[in-house]
Design an enzyme around this catalytic site. Structure first.
Site, PDB file in Angstrom:
ATOM      1  N   GLY A  19      48.956  38.563  55.437  1.00 10.50           N
ATOM      2  CA  GLY A  19      48.091  39.645  55.897  1.00 10.50           C
ATOM      3  C   GLY A  19      48.922  40.893  56.039  1.00 10.50           C
ATOM      4  CB  CYS A  40      53.569  36.087  54.125  1.00 14.33           C
ATOM      5  SG  CYS A  40      54.295  37.723  54.076  1.00 14.33           S
ATOM      6  CE1 TYR A  41      50.121  39.527  61.169  1.00 15.46           C
ATOM      7  CE2 TYR A  41      48.591  37.683  60.987  1.00 15.46           C
ATOM      8  CZ  TYR A  41      49.069  38.776  61.680  1.00 15.46           C
ATOM      9  OH  TYR A  41      48.512  39.113  62.886  1.00 15.46           O
ATOM     10  CG  HIS A  83      53.162  35.542  49.209  1.00 11.14           C
ATOM     11  ND1 HIS A  83      51.972  35.463  49.900  1.00 11.14           N
ATOM     12  CD2 HIS A  83      53.824  36.621  49.690  1.00 11.14           C
ATOM     13  CE1 HIS A  83      51.908  36.465  50.761  1.00 11.14           C
ATOM     14  NE2 HIS A  83      53.019  37.187  50.654  1.00 11.14           N
ATOM     15  CD  GLU A 140      50.327  32.722  48.176  1.00 15.36           C
ATOM     16  OE1 GLU A 140      51.226  31.948  48.517  1.00 15.36           O
ATOM     17  OE2 GLU A 140      50.079  33.775  48.789  1.00 15.36           O
ATOM     18  CB  SER A 177      27.118  38.349  27.318  1.00 13.55           C
ATOM     19  OG  SER A 177      28.178  37.532  27.781  1.00 13.55           O
ATOM     20  N   GLY A 178      26.771  35.243  26.166  1.00 16.27           N
ATOM     21  CA  GLY A 178      27.473  34.305  25.286  1.00 16.27           C
ATOM     22  C   GLY A 178      28.953  34.235  25.620  1.00 16.27           C
ATOM     23  N   GLY A 179      29.410  35.096  26.515  1.00 16.15           N
ATOM     24  CA  GLY A 179      30.790  35.032  26.996  1.00 16.15           C
ATOM     25  C   GLY A 179      30.949  33.830  27.929  1.00 16.15           C
ATOM     26  CB  VAL A 180      33.979  32.145  29.286  1.00 13.78           C
ATOM     27  CG1 VAL A 180      34.252  30.907  30.121  1.00 13.78           C
ATOM     28  CG2 VAL A 180      34.733  32.077  27.974  1.00 13.78           C
ATOM     29  CG  ASP A 181      33.381  35.013  33.062  1.00  8.16           C
ATOM     30  OD1 ASP A 181      34.048  33.993  32.804  1.00  8.16           O
ATOM     31  OD2 ASP A 181      33.882  36.130  33.251  1.00  8.16           O
ATOM     32  CB  SER A 182      27.042  35.393  31.148  1.00  4.68           C
ATOM     33  OG  SER A 182      27.194  35.320  29.750  1.00  4.68           O
ATOM     34  CB  SER A 183      28.322  30.582  28.606  1.00 12.54           C
ATOM     35  OG  SER A 183      28.092  31.472  27.548  1.00 12.54           O
ATOM     36  CE  LYS A 207      37.299  34.143  31.204  1.00 13.49           C
ATOM     37  NZ  LYS A 207      36.303  35.230  31.285  1.00 13.49           N
TER      38      LYS A 207
END
Ligand code: XMP
Length: 513
Positions: free
Chosen positions: A55, A82-83, A172, A174, A226-232, A369
Site C-alpha cells: 500500500g 511490503c506495507y 513483492h 507477486e 467482436s470475436g476477440g478473446v475477451d468478448s468471446s 489474459k
C-alpha cells in the site's frame, strides 16, 4: 462446493489483484477484501491463510490503513507484503521508520540473500533478485520474529515467526521481476497454510456462472461480440449462465481477416443464446469510401459500429444488463480505482449512448489474459478463438494504408492468410505476440513471366512484446520470409513485392495506422 479460502487483505497497493491471481495460479481459492471489512466477516470466511498487501502509506502516520490486531490471535498464518509486512511489524511491537538516507530506501531490482531454513525460501537459490518498492524500513523487528532475508542496503528484507506462521517480506513476490516469487507464495500456501490445492478454473467457472445467475435473475442481457478473446469468453460464460436471456450481437463490419466472421458464427450460433450476426460490410465500406486519413477512418468505424449495434439493440428491446468483456488489465489501464492511468482503453467506439440498460455486467473484470484463455477452454471454445492474437477494433481498415476498398481488402486477406499459415507451420505463431500483413499504398514495377507488372507492395509485420506499449520487431528466419514472399507474389494477384517491417515500437507503432 467447498474449498479452502485465502484472504488477500487489500491495503491499496497496485499489485493486489496480481497477488490474487498468483494464489489462484497455485491452485488455491482467494478473495481480495478491503482492509475495512469487519473482522467478523473475515473470520466467518474461515480462511486458511491471510495475505496483507502492499500500500502507498506509512504505517506510523495518523490515518494509515490498519487492521484490528485481534486478527493475530486467530491462529491463522499471515504473510505481509511490503506495507503489509511493515504493518504486521508495527502492530506486533516492532518499529517502522522512514529510511533516513537513500541507501535503506529501495526501489527496483535488488540482490537479496535468503535464509534457506525459512519455510518461504526452502529449496530455492540462497541469492536472487527481488523487486522492492519501499521508502520505509523496519528499524526494530517485533519479538518472536527472526530475520529471514537481507540485502546490502537493508538488514531485514524478510521476517518470520515460524511458531505463529507469520511471515513478512519487504519485496513483492507477486511480480515477475522477483525471481522465484511465485514459488515463495506457493511455499507460504502449501507449507505454512497447509493448502490442499483444491481450486481449479473449473471451480472458477462454476462459481462465476452461479454469481451471474444470482445477479441477472430472469433479466435480459446484451453483449457486443467482436470475436476477440475477451468478448468471446464473456459470451460463452454468460450463455452458460443465462442461455436464451442473452443476446450477442456480432457486428461484421467486413474488415475481419479471412474466414474470421464465419468462424465466429460457427463457434456461437449453436450455443444456447440469441446470436445475431449483422452483415454490415456495405454500410462500413460506403462510409469509408474516399477516406484516407487514419484517424478519420478510425472515427468513422467506431461511430458506425455504435450505430449498427444500437439498431440491433432496439430490436431486442429494453435490456436489463449490458455485458462487456472487460478484463483486469483494461480496468487498470483505464485508471479505475486508485491505480494511476496508463492509457485509456481503446475498444471500438466505447459505450453506446442509446441503448437502454440498467446495469453493466463485466464477468471477467478480475481476470488476467491467460486466465481468460483458460476459462475459455473450460467453456469449450475452440482453440483458435482462445489463443487469438489481439486484433484492432477497426480491423483491416487500419492495415490497408490509405483508402479502403473491397478489392484491397481482398488482396490483404489473402496475403495475410498465407503469412499466418506459414508462421503456424513453422511453429512461430506461439512464440510471437502479434503478426500480420498490411497493404501499403505503394505500387511499384515488377516483372513476371515476360511482362511488366505495376502492383501493390505487401508489408509483413511481426512483433514480440509483453504489454504492447513497446514492441520489438521479430527476427523470424529468412527461409520463412522467403517462403511467404514467394507464395504471396505467386498466389495473390495484384501484389508484386513483399517487404518486412524492421522497426520497433517506438518509434513505429504496431499497426500501420
Ligand atoms: P499500436 O498500433 O497502438 O497497437 O502500437 C498496440 C496494440 O493495440 C492494438 N490496437 C487496437 N486495439 N482498438 C483495439 O481494440 C484499436 O483501435 C486498436 N488500435 C491498435 C494493436 O493491434 C496492438 O495489439
Amino acid at each position: 462446493m467447498s474449498h479452502q479460502t485465502v484472504i488477500v487483505l487489500d491495503f491499496g497497493g497496485q499489485y493486489n489483484q496480481l497477488i490474487a491471481r498468483r494464489v489462484r495460479e497455485c491452485g488455491v481459492y482467494c478473495e481480495v477484501k478491503p482492509y475495512t471489512t469487519p473482522l467478523e466477516e473475515l473470520r466467518a470466511m474461515g480462511p486458511i491463510g491471510i495475505i496483507f498487501t502492499g500500500g502507498p502509506n506509512s504505517v506510523y502516520l495518523d490515518g494509515a490503513p490498519k487492521v484490528d490486531p485481534e486478527i493475530f490471535t486467530w491462529g491463522v498464518p499471515i504473510l505481509g507484503i511490503c506495507y503489509g509486512c511493515q504493518l504486521m511489524a508495527h502492530l506486533l511491537g516492532g518499529r517502522v521508520a522512514a529510511a533516513q538516507d537513500d541507501s535503506a530506501r529501495e526501489y527496483g531490482k535488488t540482490e537479496t540473500h535468503f535464509d534457506a531454513g525459512c519455510k518461504l525460501f526452502r529449496g530455492l537459490p540462497e541469492t536472487g533478485v527481488t523487486w522492492m518498492s519501499h521508502g520505509d524500513y523496519m528499524e526494530k523487528v517485533p519479538e518472536g520474529f527472526t530475520l529471514a532475508a537481507w540485502s546490502a542496503a537493508c538488514p531485514n528484507v524478510a521476517i518470520a515467526d515460524k511458531d505463529r506462521g507469520f511471515y513478512g517480506v519487504q519485496f513483492h513476490p507477486e511480480v515477475n521481476h522477483t525471481e522465484h516469487g511465485t514459488d515463495m507464495l506457493r511455499r507460504f500456501l502449501y507449507d505454512v497454510c497447509r493448502a490442499a490445492g483444491d481450486w481449479t478454473m473449473g471451480d472458477y467457472k462454476r462459481a462465476a456462472v452461479q454469481a451471474l445467475r444470482d445477479k441477472i435473475g430472469d433479466g435480459k442481457v446484451l453483449l457486443a461480440l467482436s470475436g476477440g478473446v475477451d468478448s468471446s469468453v464473456a459470451a460463452a460464460l454468460l450463455a452458460e449462465a443465462v442461455g436464451e436471456q442473452l443476446t450477442c450481437v456480432f457486428v461484421d463490419h467486413g474488415l475481419m481477416r479471412k474466414n474470421e466472421g464465419d468462424e465466429v458464427e460457427h463457434a456461437f450460433s449453436r450455443r444456447a443464446m440469441n446470436f445475431v450476426r449483422v452483415d454490415a460490410a456495405e454500410r462500413f465500406l460506403a462510409k469509408l469510401a474516399g477516406v484516407e486519413e487514419p484517424e478519420r477512418k478510425r472515427k468513422i468505424i467506431g461511430g458506425e459500429f455504435i450505430r449498427v449495434f444500437e439498431d440491433e439493440a432496439r430490436k431486442v428491446g429494453a435490456v436489463d444488463f449490458l455485458a462487456q468483456g472487460t478484463i483486469y488489465p483494461d480496468v487498470i489501464e483505464s485508471g479505475a480505482g486508485d491505480a494511476a492511468v496508463i492509457k485509456s482503453h481503446h475498444n471500438v467506439g466505447g459505450l453506446p449512448d442509446h441503448v437502454d440498460f440498467k446495469e453493466i455486467v463485466e464477468p471477467l473484470r478480475l481476470l488476467f489474459k491467460d486466465e481468460v484463455r483458460q476459462l475459455g477452454r473450460e467453456l469449450g471454445l475452440p482453440e483458435h478463438l482462445v489463443v487469438r492474437q489481439p486484433f484492432p477494433g477497426p480491423g483491416l481498415a487500419i492495415r490497408v494504408v490509405g483508402e479502403v476498398t473491397r478489392e484491397k481488402l481482398e488482396l490483404l486477406r489473402e496475403a495475410d492468410a498465407i503469412f499466418r499459415e506459414e508462421m503456424a507451420k513453422a511453429g512461430e505463431d506461439r512464440r510471437l505476440s502479434q503478426f500480420f500483413a498490411a497493404l501499403t499504398n505503394m505500387r511499384s514495377v515488377g516483372v513476371m513471366g515476360d511482362g511488366r507488372t505495376y502492383d501493390y507492395a505487401v508489408a509483413l509485420r511481426a512483433v514480440t512484446t509483453d504489454d504492447f506499449m513497446t514492441a520489438d520487431w521479430s527476427r523470424i528466419p529468412y527461409e520463412l520470409l522467403d517462403r511467404v514472399s514467394v507464395r504471396i507474389v505467386n498466389e495473390v494477384k495484384g501484389v508484386n513485392r513483399v517487404l518486412y517491417d524492421i522497426t520497433s515500437k517506438p518509434p513505429a507503432t504496431v499497426e500501420f495506422e
